[in-house]
Enzyme design. Structure first.
Site, PDB file in Angstrom:
ATOM      1  N   LYS A 183       0.843  -1.200   0.000  1.00 58.07           N
ATOM      2  CA  LYS A 183       0.000   0.000   0.000  1.00 58.07           C
ATOM      3  C   LYS A 183       0.882   1.255   0.000  1.00 58.07           C
ATOM      4  O   LYS A 183       2.103   1.153   0.051  1.00 58.07           O
ATOM      5  CB  LYS A 183      -0.958  -0.041   1.195  1.00 58.07           C
TER       6      LYS A 183
HETATM    7  C1  LIG Z   1      -5.606  -3.995   0.841  1.00 58.81           C
HETATM    8  C2  LIG Z   1      -7.066  -3.766   0.884  1.00 58.81           C
HETATM    9  C3  LIG Z   1      -7.842  -4.075   2.009  1.00 58.81           C
HETATM   10  C4  LIG Z   1      -7.311  -4.850   3.167  1.00 58.81           C
HETATM   11  O1  LIG Z   1      -6.189  -4.302   3.755  1.00 58.81           O
HETATM   12  P1  LIG Z   1      -5.410  -5.135   4.861  1.00 58.81           P
HETATM   13  O2  LIG Z   1      -4.592  -4.108   5.567  1.00 58.81           O
HETATM   14  O3  LIG Z   1      -4.568  -6.139   4.131  1.00 58.81           O
HETATM   15  O4  LIG Z   1      -6.412  -5.793   5.740  1.00 58.81           O
HETATM   16  C5  LIG Z   1      -9.164  -3.718   2.025  1.00 58.81           C
HETATM   17  N1  LIG Z   1      -9.734  -3.115   0.974  1.00 58.81           N
HETATM   18  C6  LIG Z   1      -9.041  -2.828  -0.140  1.00 58.81           C
HETATM   19  C7  LIG Z   1      -9.726  -2.129  -1.270  1.00 58.81           C
HETATM   20  C8  LIG Z   1      -7.684  -3.155  -0.230  1.00 58.81           C
HETATM   21  O5  LIG Z   1      -7.006  -2.905  -1.350  1.00 58.81           O
END
Ligand SMILES: *Cc1c(COP(=O)(O)O)cnc(C)c1O
Length: 382
Positions: A183
């Site tokens: 991210k």
């Molecule tokens: C990555 C992601 C999540 C989940 O994030 P985590 O930190 O891995 O739980 C939720 N929604 C979207 C759209 C994502 O891309």
């Protein structure tokens, strides 16, 4: 040459920050997590408060729980998202209602949301797809007219700015951010719940750690002994460690520079690929600052090869691409559980069939990006 889909940017500052925590003797939720929460809330702005957790999935779960979502309730989600957006609704025995997306922004279609609202609808979870903020004003209007809550999934949207404020501070009830490894900033695994509603913050803080509440106890007694606590509900184990927060505090100081770097890379892609048989990603409105977590290209019908072949050939050339997303209505559990029919989601189907996400990360070199562009041109020029 090898260009990965994503490469995290962790330097000596992050390493030293984690080492400081390791040497401090305090590993789990403590002063560094509190610092990260304060820094994060200040970065989002307004009067929001932040609650650090071990994933965005946890933040989404806690957010819905704090909104009082329960059995039989309906929560509207886009089909073009990661499964976590919908799975948290099931954690609470409520039902996600899937809607199609807008073919331009790839965000959930407000017209489809409006059609999906029933007497049981309690909340909407819009996803700011790829960093492109949703129609904030439109969502507010809809929520007000129907008396429903909004929790935005901002896993892609740090930082995304709009005319109505930075995502996380646009007046929605609660917002969830992700610090997963790929991210826009990372703590390895981690997430943040943000809200300007003190009741939601208090509930999330209690439920992220076993339903333990020290304040309740302290209110009724003079004894503030640190071993005393009360349990007010069967909560969860979602707290962030100080080791993860040590990464977060440093990464957050780089969030603006990362966004600027990604924006520049996105502009370069768009300029270099415009004449190919592709649909470029939507260009944000002037007032919006898109953080470009994802750069999603779509092949047009006159492209000489299909998407799967293109990804395979790029992989053979050492380039890592991805697809965001195979829509949830095509996934076994969601399809079977809710008897979802593919023809009800024509836009998401069309996007899924033709889209690929290109490598995009702040430390991507000019040579790496030119290599990706060259390979794409070679494979897509007729
Ligand atoms: C990555 C992601 C999540 C989940 O994030 P985590 O930190 O891995 O739980 C939720 N929604 C979207 C759209 C994502 O891309």
């Amino acid at each position: 040459m090898y260009v990965p889909f994503f490469r995290p940017d962790l330097g000596t500052e992050e390493i030293e920050s984690v080492v400081r925590v390791l040497k401090s003797g305090w590993l789990t939720t403590g002063p560094t997590t509190t610092q990260f929460e304060k820094d994060f809330a200040a970065y989002i702005g307004g009067d929001v408060q932040a609650v650090a957790v071990n994933s965005a999935t946890a933040a989404l779960h806690l957010g819905l729980e704090a909104l009082g979502i329960g059995p039989g309730d309906e929560v509207i989600v886009p089909t073009l998202t990661f499964t976590a957006t919908a799975e948290v609704v099931r954690y609470l025995d409520a039902d996600p209602i899937f809607v199609d997306v807008d073919p331009v922004t790839l965000n959930l279609s407000l017209a489809d949301v409006e059609r999906a609202i029933t007497g049981k609808t309690r909340a909407i979870i819009p996803v700011h797809f790829g960093g492109q903020a949703c129609d904030i004003a439109g969502l507010h209007n809809l929520a007000k007219r129907h008396g429903i809550k909004i929790m935005d999934d901002a896993a892609h949207a740090l930082p995304s700015d709009t005319a109505q404020g930075r995502v996380g501070n646009t007046g929605f009830d609660v917002t969830a951010f992700s610090f997963y490894a790929n991210k826009t900033i990372t703590t390895g695994e981690g997430g943040m719940l943000v809200s300007s509603n003190p009741d939601i913050i208090a509930r999330a803080k209690t439920m992220r750690l076993h339903g333990i509440n020290r304040d309740v106890f302290n209110r009724f007694t003079d004894l503030k002994a640190s071993w005393r606590y009360d349990v007010v509900d069967p909560g969860y184990k979602y707290n962030m460690t100080d080791m993860a927060a040590a990464l977060g505090v440093v990464q957050l100081t780089k969030a603006d520079a990362y966004a600027t770097a990604r924006r520049r890379l996105a502009e370069t892609y768009s300029a270099a690929l415009a004449d190919l048989p592709v649909l470029l990603p939507h260009q944000p409105q002037a007032a919006d600052n898109h953080c470009w977590h994802l750069y999603v290209l779509r092949l047009t019908d006159d492209a000489p090869i299909d998407r799967d072949t293109l990804i395979t050939k790029l992989r053979d050339a050492g380039i890592g691409c991805s697809v965001h997303y195979m829509p949830l209505h095509k996934m076994t559990y969601w399809r079977d559980r809710y008897d979802l029919k593919s023809q009800h989601f024509p836009m998401a189907n069309q996007i899924f069939d033709s889209c690929l996400s290109l490598p995009l990360f702040p430390t991507m070199s000019e040579a790496e990006q030119f290599y990706v562009i060259d390979q794409l041109r070679e494979l897509l020029e007729k």
